[in-house]
Every structure is written in structure tokens, then in C-alpha cells.
Design a protein around this motif. Structure first.
Motif, PDB file in Angstrom:
ATOM      1  N   ASP A   1       0.779  -1.480   0.132  1.00  5.23           N
ATOM      2  CA  ASP A   1       0.065  -0.100   0.072  1.00  5.23           C
ATOM      3  C   ASP A   1       0.841   1.205   0.136  1.00  5.23           C
ATOM      4  OD1 ASP A   1      -2.317  -1.502  -0.236  1.00  5.23           O
ATOM      5  OD2 ASP A   1      -2.749  -1.349   2.127  1.00  5.23           O
ATOM      6  N   ILE A   2       1.981   1.355   0.835  1.00  2.70           N
ATOM      7  CA  ILE A   2       2.858   2.582   0.710  1.00  2.70           C
ATOM      8  C   ILE A   2       3.586   2.666  -0.619  1.00  2.70           C
ATOM      9  CG2 ILE A   2       5.011   3.426   1.716  1.00  2.70           C
ATOM     10  CD1 ILE A   2       4.236   2.048   4.704  1.00  2.70           C
ATOM     11  N   ASP A   3       3.861   1.534  -1.201  1.00  2.00           N
ATOM     12  CA  ASP A   3       4.631   1.745  -2.508  1.00  2.00           C
ATOM     13  C   ASP A   3       3.524   2.455  -3.404  1.00  2.00           C
ATOM     14  OD1 ASP A   3       6.884   0.379  -1.808  1.00  2.00           O
ATOM     15  OD2 ASP A   3       6.156  -1.533  -2.318  1.00  2.00           O
ATOM     16  N   ARG A   4       2.303   1.873  -3.554  1.00  2.00           N
ATOM     17  CA  ARG A   4       1.301   2.416  -4.271  1.00  2.00           C
ATOM     18  C   ARG A   4       0.934   4.069  -4.042  1.00  2.00           C
ATOM     19  NH1 ARG A   4      -1.078  -1.578  -7.262  1.00  2.00           N
ATOM     20  NH2 ARG A   4      -0.509  -3.757  -6.320  1.00  2.00           N
ATOM     21  N   LYS A   5       0.959   4.293  -2.665  1.00  2.00           N
ATOM     22  CA  LYS A   5       0.818   5.591  -2.345  1.00  2.00           C
ATOM     23  C   LYS A   5       1.791   6.440  -2.770  1.00  2.00           C
ATOM     24  CE  LYS A   5      -1.746   5.057   1.985  1.00  2.00           C
ATOM     25  NZ  LYS A   5      -1.736   5.131   3.258  1.00  2.00           N
TER      26      LYS A   5
ATOM     27  N   ILE B   1       7.642  16.480  -6.595  1.00  2.00           N
ATOM     28  CA  ILE B   1       7.647  16.678  -5.114  1.00  2.00           C
ATOM     29  C   ILE B   1       8.924  16.421  -4.525  1.00  2.00           C
ATOM     30  CG2 ILE B   1       6.897  14.329  -4.638  1.00  2.00           C
ATOM     31  CD1 ILE B   1       4.828  15.321  -2.652  1.00  2.00           C
ATOM     32  N   SER B   2       9.351  17.036  -3.241  1.00  2.00           N
ATOM     33  CA  SER B   2      10.444  16.663  -2.722  1.00  2.00           C
ATOM     34  C   SER B   2      10.478  15.551  -1.900  1.00  2.00           C
ATOM     35  CB  SER B   2      10.698  18.116  -1.724  1.00  2.00           C
ATOM     36  OG  SER B   2       9.737  17.905  -0.406  1.00  2.00           O
ATOM     37  N   ASN B   3      11.455  14.840  -1.614  1.00  2.00           N
ATOM     38  CA  ASN B   3      11.620  13.572  -0.806  1.00  2.00           C
ATOM     39  C   ASN B   3      10.856  13.860   0.558  1.00  2.00           C
ATOM     40  OD1 ASN B   3      12.254  10.753  -0.384  1.00  2.00           O
ATOM     41  ND2 ASN B   3      13.462  11.561   1.211  1.00  2.00           N
ATOM     42  N   GLN B   4      11.092  15.025   1.228  1.00  2.00           N
ATOM     43  CA  GLN B   4      10.578  15.371   2.393  1.00  2.00           C
ATOM     44  C   GLN B   4       9.098  15.440   2.473  1.00  2.00           C
ATOM     45  OE1 GLN B   4      12.167  15.750   5.445  1.00  2.00           O
ATOM     46  NE2 GLN B   4      10.350  16.212   6.395  1.00  2.00           N
ATOM     47  N   ASP B   5       8.560  15.933   1.343  1.00  2.00           N
ATOM     48  CA  ASP B   5       7.095  16.328   1.318  1.00  2.00           C
ATOM     49  C   ASP B   5       6.587  14.774   1.084  1.00  2.00           C
ATOM     50  OD1 ASP B   5       7.187  18.704   1.775  1.00  2.00           O
ATOM     51  OD2 ASP B   5       7.030  19.590  -0.018  1.00  2.00           O
ATOM     52  N   LEU B   6       7.263  14.018   0.086  1.00  2.00           N
ATOM     53  CA  LEU B   6       6.513  12.601  -0.143  1.00  2.00           C
ATOM     54  C   LEU B   6       6.539  11.879   0.971  1.00  2.00           C
ATOM     55  CD1 LEU B   6       5.674  10.873  -2.241  1.00  2.00           C
ATOM     56  CD2 LEU B   6       8.104  10.261  -2.945  1.00  2.00           C
ATOM     57  N   ALA B   7       7.838  11.969   1.925  1.00  5.24           N
ATOM     58  CA  ALA B   7       7.857  10.914   2.958  1.00  5.24           C
ATOM     59  C   ALA B   7       6.604  11.479   3.955  1.00  5.24           C
ATOM     60  CB  ALA B   7       9.049  11.425   3.758  1.00  5.24           C
ATOM     61  N   VAL B   8       6.031  12.704   4.037  1.00  2.00           N
ATOM     62  CA  VAL B   8       5.198  13.255   4.838  1.00  2.00           C
ATOM     63  C   VAL B   8       3.684  12.667   4.672  1.00  2.00           C
ATOM     64  CG1 VAL B   8       3.966  15.253   5.785  1.00  2.00           C
ATOM     65  CG2 VAL B   8       6.507  15.389   5.914  1.00  2.00           C
ATOM     66  N   SER B   9       3.695  12.578   3.151  1.00  2.00           N
ATOM     67  CA  SER B   9       2.255  12.311   2.647  1.00  2.00           C
ATOM     68  C   SER B   9       2.180  11.056   2.596  1.00  2.00           C
ATOM     69  CB  SER B   9       2.271  12.811   1.305  1.00  2.00           C
ATOM     70  OG  SER B   9       3.114  12.162   0.118  1.00  2.00           O
ATOM     71  N   VAL B  10       3.153   9.986   2.681  1.00  2.00           N
ATOM     72  CA  VAL B  10       3.053   8.673   2.891  1.00  2.00           C
ATOM     73  C   VAL B  10       3.435   8.166   4.249  1.00  2.00           C
ATOM     74  CG1 VAL B  10       3.138   8.388   0.340  1.00  2.00           C
ATOM     75  CG2 VAL B  10       5.432   7.955   1.936  1.00  2.00           C
ATOM     76  N   HIS B  11       3.622   8.946   5.202  1.00  2.00           N
ATOM     77  CA  HIS B  11       3.821   8.500   6.640  1.00  2.00           C
ATOM     78  C   HIS B  11       5.280   7.416   6.707  1.00  2.00           C
ATOM     79  CE1 HIS B  11       0.061  10.579   7.319  1.00  2.00           C
ATOM     80  NE2 HIS B  11      -0.660   9.721   6.656  1.00  2.00           N
ATOM     81  N   LEU B  12       6.201   8.255   6.289  1.00  2.00           N
ATOM     82  CA  LEU B  12       7.399   7.498   6.299  1.00  2.00           C
ATOM     83  C   LEU B  12       8.430   8.611   6.616  1.00  2.00           C
ATOM     84  CD1 LEU B  12       7.730   5.030   3.079  1.00  2.00           C
ATOM     85  CD2 LEU B  12       7.382   4.311   5.442  1.00  2.00           C
TER      86      LEU B  12
ATOM     87  N   ARG C   1      -6.938  12.692 -19.668  1.00  2.00           N
ATOM     88  CA  ARG C   1      -5.505  12.754 -20.058  1.00  2.00           C
ATOM     89  C   ARG C   1      -4.584  12.372 -19.002  1.00  2.00           C
ATOM     90  NH1 ARG C   1      -1.874  17.531 -22.599  1.00  2.00           N
ATOM     91  NH2 ARG C   1      -0.366  17.176 -21.111  1.00  2.00           N
ATOM     92  N   THR C   2      -4.142  11.066 -18.779  1.00  2.00           N
ATOM     93  CA  THR C   2      -2.975  10.654 -18.062  1.00  2.00           C
ATOM     94  C   THR C   2      -1.702  10.187 -18.796  1.00  2.00           C
ATOM     95  OG1 THR C   2      -3.775   8.161 -17.909  1.00  2.00           O
ATOM     96  CG2 THR C   2      -4.820   9.949 -16.314  1.00  2.00           C
ATOM     97  N   HIS C   3      -0.550  10.017 -18.133  1.00  2.57           N
ATOM     98  CA  HIS C   3       0.601   9.661 -18.563  1.00  2.57           C
ATOM     99  C   HIS C   3       1.046   8.209 -18.382  1.00  2.57           C
ATOM    100  CE1 HIS C   3       0.673  13.459 -21.016  1.00  2.57           C
ATOM    101  NE2 HIS C   3       0.386  13.804 -19.519  1.00  2.57           N
ATOM    102  N   SER C   4       0.208   7.639 -17.325  1.00  2.43           N
ATOM    103  CA  SER C   4       0.604   6.484 -16.609  1.00  2.43           C
ATOM    104  C   SER C   4      -0.860   5.719 -16.220  1.00  2.43           C
ATOM    105  CB  SER C   4       1.790   6.487 -15.944  1.00  2.43           C
ATOM    106  OG  SER C   4       1.322   7.069 -14.817  1.00  2.43           O
ATOM    107  N   VAL C   5      -0.878   4.497 -15.930  1.00  2.00           N
ATOM    108  CA  VAL C   5      -1.911   3.811 -15.368  1.00  2.00           C
ATOM    109  C   VAL C   5      -1.799   4.262 -13.852  1.00  2.00           C
ATOM    110  CG1 VAL C   5      -0.556   1.755 -15.159  1.00  2.00           C
ATOM    111  CG2 VAL C   5      -3.219   1.911 -15.420  1.00  2.00           C
ATOM    112  N   GLU C   6      -2.895   4.191 -13.057  1.00  2.00           N
ATOM    113  CA  GLU C   6      -2.725   4.326 -11.813  1.00  2.00           C
ATOM    114  C   GLU C   6      -2.532   3.123 -11.075  1.00  2.00           C
ATOM    115  OE1 GLU C   6      -5.810   5.626  -8.038  1.00  2.00           O
ATOM    116  OE2 GLU C   6      -5.885   6.815 -10.099  1.00  2.00           O
ATOM    117  N   PRO C   7      -1.587   3.107 -10.049  1.00  2.00           N
ATOM    118  CA  PRO C   7      -1.139   1.711  -9.464  1.00  2.00           C
ATOM    119  C   PRO C   7      -2.457   1.194  -8.535  1.00  2.00           C
ATOM    120  CG  PRO C   7       0.000   3.679  -8.580  1.00  2.00           C
ATOM    121  CD  PRO C   7      -0.805   4.115  -9.508  1.00  2.00           C
TER     122      PRO C   7
END
Length: 155
Positions: free
Chosen positions: A8-12, A23-34, A149-155
Motif C-alpha cells: 500500500d505504501i509503494d502504491r501511495k 515533489i520533494s522527498n521530504q514532502d513525499l515522506a510526510v504524505s505517505v507517513h514514512l 489525459r494521463t501519462h501512466s496507469v494508476e497503481p
């Protein structure tokens, strides 16, 4: 990611990067709770595992002076390997071509092209596409509005 399986975390992480690749790694980490380190390690594993193919800027067709999109169906004279390879290589050289797909069915290719109106479309056909040898027939459709319009499939 374990044994090539996404949790689930990988998908997020993938969903977030899909919508905001900068997105910065810091902000990404906060958004996925890591923690930032754990997040960075997961992103690297996703890249190395082939789940993330790359990062790109999405450019505005309108701002670049190519506001219209045309879908062109193409049928070739022949279908031998040499013809398919040469046609594909020539298509790849055309900057207006945003996407080209080899198909099953009535047409051999579906090509998505950015142009500036009907004049730009005619110029593309005459000066670019029809210069490629081996085209038997083509049929084109102007896109009136893009609904999704998307550029990849949603995981």
C-alpha cells in the motif's frame, strides 16, 4: 516492495509521483507517513524495479503554438519486418508525433499528432508524413476536446 509486489505504501508513493513528479522527498515522506530515508529507499527500489520509468515535464501544446491534436490512422502497403521497422524509425523522427501505436484491425498505426490548425495539419501531412514511403491509406480525426489525459496507469 517485496518480491516484485507492491504494498500500500509503494502504491501511495507511485500515485503521488504520478501527479507530482517534482515533489520533494521530504514532502513525499510526510504524505505517505514514512521517514525521509525510508521513503528515499522505497523510491529507489521502485525505480530499480522498473515501476518508475523516468520523470518528465509536461509541456503545453497551446503555449508551444500547436494547440490542436489529430489522430491519424495509417495503413501500409506492405507488412514485412523491414517496412514496419523503417516506418517506425521515420515516425520517431517527427517532432509533431506525440504517440504512435502499431495496431490490429483495419489500420496498421494510430498516430497522435500536435498541429496548429488545419494549415498546420496539411503541412504535416504533405511535408512530413506523406514523405515516408509505404503509406497506402490514411484517415484523420481532429480532437475537439480531451476528456481525460494521463501519462501512466494508476497503481
Amino acid at each position: 516492495m517485496r518480491d516484485g509486489q507492491l504494498d500500500d505504501i509503494d502504491r501511495k508513493i507511485l500515485r503521488t509521483l504520478r501527479t507530482d513528479g517534482r515533489i520533494s522527498n521530504q514532502d513525499l515522506a510526510v504524505s505517505v507517513h514514512l521517514s525521509p530515508t525510508a521513503c528515499w529507499n522505497r523510491v529507489r527500489a521502485l525505480e530499480e524495479g522498473g515501476f518508475i520509468e523516468g520523470y518528465a515535464a509536461l509541456l503545453s501544446q497551446r503555449a508551444l503554438g500547436l494547440p490542436d491534436t489529430v489522430l491519424i490512422e495509417v495503413t501500409l502497403d506492405r507488412h514485412d519486418d523491414d517496412m514496419l521497422i523503417r516506418f517506425g524509425e521515420e515516425l520517431a523522427k517527427l517532432p509533431e508525433v506525440m504517440e504512435a501505436n502499431l495496431l490490429t484491425g483495419d489500420y496498421d498505426y494510430l498516430i497522435k499528432v500536435a498541429v496548429a490548425g488545419t494549415e498546420g495539419y496539411e503541412r504535416f501531412l504533405r511535408q512530413r508524413l506523406y514523405k515516408i514511403p509505404g503509406i497506402r491509406h490514411s484517415r484523420s480525426t481532429f480532437v475537439l476536446r480531451t476528456l481525460k489525459r494521463t501519462h501512466s496507469v494508476e497503481p
